[in-house]
Design a protein around this motif. Structure first.
Motif, mmCIF file in Angstrom:
data_model
loop_
_atom_site.group_PDB
_atom_site.id
_atom_site.type_symbol
_atom_site.label_atom_id
_atom_site.label_comp_id
_atom_site.label_asym_id
_atom_site.label_seq_id
_atom_site.Cartn_x
_atom_site.Cartn_y
_atom_site.Cartn_z
ATOM 1 N N ALA A 1 49.383 31.985 37.705
ATOM 2 C CA ALA A 1 49.196 31.977 39.155
ATOM 3 C C ALA A 1 48.926 33.396 39.603
ATOM 4 O O ALA A 1 49.422 34.358 39.010
ATOM 5 C CB ALA A 1 50.445 31.423 39.849
ATOM 6 N N LYS A 2 48.105 33.551 40.623
ATOM 7 C CA LYS A 2 47.779 34.875 41.147
ATOM 8 C C LYS A 2 48.599 35.159 42.403
ATOM 9 O O LYS A 2 48.741 34.299 43.263
ATOM 10 C CB LYS A 2 46.283 34.973 41.452
ATOM 11 N N PHE A 3 49.116 36.383 42.439
ATOM 12 C CA PHE A 3 49.874 36.832 43.611
ATOM 13 C C PHE A 3 49.130 38.001 44.242
ATOM 14 O O PHE A 3 48.864 39.007 43.587
ATOM 15 C CB PHE A 3 51.282 37.264 43.210
ATOM 16 N N LYS A 4 48.774 37.862 45.511
ATOM 17 C CA LYS A 4 48.021 38.907 46.204
ATOM 18 C C LYS A 4 49.002 39.816 46.938
ATOM 19 O O LYS A 4 49.519 39.473 47.998
ATOM 20 C CB LYS A 4 47.019 38.280 47.178
ATOM 21 N N ALA A 5 49.252 40.988 46.353
ATOM 22 C CA ALA A 5 50.223 41.915 46.925
ATOM 23 C C ALA A 5 49.637 42.723 48.077
ATOM 24 O O ALA A 5 50.359 43.098 49.007
ATOM 25 C CB ALA A 5 50.740 42.862 45.844
ATOM 26 N N LEU A 6 48.327 42.998 48.014
ATOM 27 C CA LEU A 6 47.627 43.719 49.083
ATOM 28 C C LEU A 6 46.358 42.948 49.430
ATOM 29 O O LEU A 6 45.629 42.518 48.537
ATOM 30 C CB LEU A 6 47.273 45.144 48.661
ATOM 31 N N SER B 1 55.378 49.802 48.591
ATOM 32 C CA SER B 1 55.376 50.597 47.362
ATOM 33 C C SER B 1 54.130 50.322 46.526
ATOM 34 O O SER B 1 53.592 51.223 45.877
ATOM 35 C CB SER B 1 56.638 50.311 46.545
ATOM 36 N N THR B 2 53.654 49.080 46.539
ATOM 37 C CA THR B 2 52.405 48.754 45.827
ATOM 38 C C THR B 2 51.245 49.544 46.408
ATOM 39 O O THR B 2 50.403 50.076 45.670
ATOM 40 C CB THR B 2 52.110 47.248 45.922
ATOM 41 N N LEU B 3 51.204 49.651 47.731
ATOM 42 C CA LEU B 3 50.140 50.414 48.389
ATOM 43 C C LEU B 3 50.218 51.888 48.000
ATOM 44 O O LEU B 3 49.195 52.510 47.680
ATOM 45 C CB LEU B 3 50.245 50.252 49.903
ATOM 46 N N LEU B 4 51.418 52.452 48.009
ATOM 47 C CA LEU B 4 51.565 53.852 47.613
ATOM 48 C C LEU B 4 51.092 54.070 46.178
ATOM 49 O O LEU B 4 50.411 55.051 45.867
ATOM 50 C CB LEU B 4 53.021 54.302 47.743
#
Length: 276
Positions: free
Chosen positions: A64-69, A93-96
């Motif tokens: 399964a795909k998880f879209k963090a951004l 934190s993912t963005l950083l």
């Protein structure tokens, strides 16, 4: 176009235009251009590579795909201090990590200009087997500084960190607070163009937190650009002039720090502490 009725009004309009032009003319040092970040999650537990290959061949691997951004776009100009706010799991934190280069975006791109000092994880860039002093040179080298330059800074770094005799102890024996103090002391002593802080000012005792906050503020006059993640509205308002608010990987609000902090407060029920 609005009619100019007199010289005074013309001068006032010109002054306003000049002020706006100065702000607009500051160079863009971080350009986040429509980035997405997706992670693939296995639905079944696979204990080893052999089992994974067998299941892959048989087509028994479900992912399964998880879209963090999700389509993140913004720019940061030189000298701006941008807060990235949001609840746990919002993607801060993912963005950083995408900005500093730990993660490569699934799509879109990030462009940076200048030396960036990221403090996004306790001990990131350190070797636990090295002493605190040895890690000063290691982390400084990662940031692109020469040994000769670091020689001129090492005394100030040790003094600011307040580690004393522990500076000669291997990092594996440090507490999380000690690692944070060392990392912060290195990053701010070398005076980077862009300082990236992820909850770092929330670690350590109250005295060191106040000292760290004062240090960051002292760097403003030198034009340092700051990316700051924190759950503390007080810290955001003390440090930042702009902010974005993330929710489920999307930007749902952006503007001045005061404007975005108000939206964050409405969504979380958190409010800045009242000063006596």
């Amino acid at each position: 176009m609005e009619e100019v009725k007199n010289i005074e009004q013309a001068a006032e309009i010109a002054e306003q235009t000049d002020t706006e032009q100065v702000v607009d003319d500051r160079p863009v040092v971080i350009d986040v251009d429509h980035i997405d970040m997706e992670f693939i999650l296995n639905k079944q537990k696979v204990d080893n590579l052999k089992e994974f290959v067998i299941r892959k061949i048989k087509g028994n691997i479900e992912v399964a795909k998880f879209k963090a951004l999700d389509d993140i776009t913004f720019q940061v100009r030189k000298g701006e201090r941008l807060a990235i706010m949001g609840l746990n799991g919002a993607g801060k934190s993912t963005l950083l990590k995408a900005i500093v280069g730990v993660y490569k975006p699934t799509s879109g791109k990030v462009t940076k200009v200048g030396v960036m000092a990221p403090l996004i994880e306790l001990g990131a860039g350190f070797d636990p087997e090295y002493t605190g002093k040895e890690n000063i040179y290691l982390y400084g080298a990662i940031l692109g500084y020469s040994r000769e330059f670091l020689d001129t800074k090492v005394k100030d770094i040790i003094e600011f960190s307040e580690l004393g005799e522990f500076i000669n102890v291997p990092l594996k024996n440090y507490s999380s607070g000690m690692k944070s103090r060392l990392g912060f002391s290195i990053a701010t002593a070398v005076e980077p163009d862009i300082l990236v802080l992820d909850e770092v000012l929330s670690v350590g005792d109250a005295k060191f937190r106040r000292k760290s906050l004062a240090k960051v503020k002292s760097m403003f006059d030198k034009g340092v650009t700051v990316l700051f993640v924190s759950h503390s509205i007080d810290q955001v308002l003390a440090i930042c002039d702009r902010a974005i608010l993330l929710q489920k990987g999307k930007i749902i609000a952006q503007g001045t720090a005061q404007e975005v902090a108000k939206v964050y407060e409405e969504k979380t029920g958190k409010a800045p502490k009242k000063k006596n």
